[in-house]
Motif scaffolding. Structure first.
Motif, PDB file in Angstrom:
ATOM      1  N   SER A 184       0.948  -1.269  -0.003  1.00 16.89           N
ATOM      2  CA  SER A 184      -0.038   0.197  -0.014  1.00 16.89           C
ATOM      3  C   SER A 184       0.782   1.211  -0.058  1.00 16.89           C
ATOM      4  N   ALA A 185       1.743   1.197   0.842  1.00 15.29           N
ATOM      5  CA  ALA A 185       2.617   2.495   1.064  1.00 15.29           C
ATOM      6  C   ALA A 185       3.673   2.563  -0.350  1.00 15.29           C
ATOM      7  N   TYR A 186       4.214   1.455  -0.965  1.00 14.97           N
ATOM      8  CA  TYR A 186       4.781   1.500  -2.090  1.00 14.97           C
ATOM      9  C   TYR A 186       4.238   1.965  -3.420  1.00 14.97           C
ATOM     10  N   LEU A 187       2.814   1.604  -3.520  1.00 13.47           N
ATOM     11  CA  LEU A 187       1.968   2.040  -4.517  1.00 13.47           C
ATOM     12  C   LEU A 187       1.407   3.143  -4.476  1.00 13.47           C
ATOM     13  N   GLY A 188       1.070   3.629  -2.991  1.00 15.67           N
ATOM     14  CA  GLY A 188       0.506   4.635  -2.765  1.00 15.67           C
ATOM     15  C   GLY A 188      -1.034   4.570  -3.016  1.00 15.67           C
ATOM     16  N   VAL A 189      -1.586   3.405  -2.721  1.00 15.07           N
ATOM     17  CA  VAL A 189      -3.204   2.936  -2.749  1.00 15.07           C
ATOM     18  C   VAL A 189      -3.522   2.610  -1.417  1.00 15.07           C
ATOM     19  N   PRO A 190      -4.700   2.754  -1.269  1.00 17.77           N
ATOM     20  CA  PRO A 190      -5.333   2.377   0.283  1.00 17.77           C
ATOM     21  C   PRO A 190      -5.367   0.627   0.222  1.00 17.77           C
ATOM     22  N   VAL A 191      -5.000   0.304   1.336  1.00 21.24           N
ATOM     23  CA  VAL A 191      -4.912  -1.252   1.779  1.00 21.24           C
ATOM     24  C   VAL A 191      -6.297  -1.928   1.274  1.00 21.24           C
ATOM     25  N   LYS A 192      -7.334  -1.321   1.270  1.00 19.79           N
ATOM     26  CA  LYS A 192      -8.672  -1.883   0.897  1.00 19.79           C
ATOM     27  C   LYS A 192      -8.592  -2.052  -0.489  1.00 19.79           C
ATOM     28  N   THR A 193      -7.949  -1.206  -1.253  1.00 16.99           N
ATOM     29  CA  THR A 193      -7.774  -1.288  -2.736  1.00 16.99           C
ATOM     30  C   THR A 193      -7.094  -2.558  -3.133  1.00 16.99           C
ATOM     31  N   LEU A 194      -6.167  -3.006  -2.298  1.00 17.54           N
ATOM     32  CA  LEU A 194      -5.198  -4.228  -2.523  1.00 17.54           C
ATOM     33  C   LEU A 194      -6.298  -5.430  -2.358  1.00 17.54           C
TER      34      LEU A 194
END
Length: 61
Positions: A14-24
């Motif tokens: 999440s931190a690496y991609l800059g997306v929310p955990v929920k998105t993953l």
């Protein structure tokens, strides 16, 4: 994967991609996103595969 490089958690990716955990979690459920494996109750990502997935996105654009 490097022999000594640890697998990434959902929070790491999440931190690496800059997306929310929920998105993953949504991507995993849909069969999208970077390759992921489940170890027990935990999702883990190979950092090299996450980077390759990102590289594939930028090449396709």
């Amino acid at each position: 994967m490097s022999r000594f490089e640890r697998l990434w958690s959902v929070e790491d990716v999440s931190a690496y991609l800059g997306v929310p955990v929920k998105t993953l979690y949504q991507w995993k459920w849909r069969g999208e996103g970077p390759p992921v494996r489940k170890l027990g109750r935990h999702l883990r990502y190979d950092p090299a595969k996450v980077r390759a997935w990102v590289d594939g996105l930028t090449e396709a654009a």
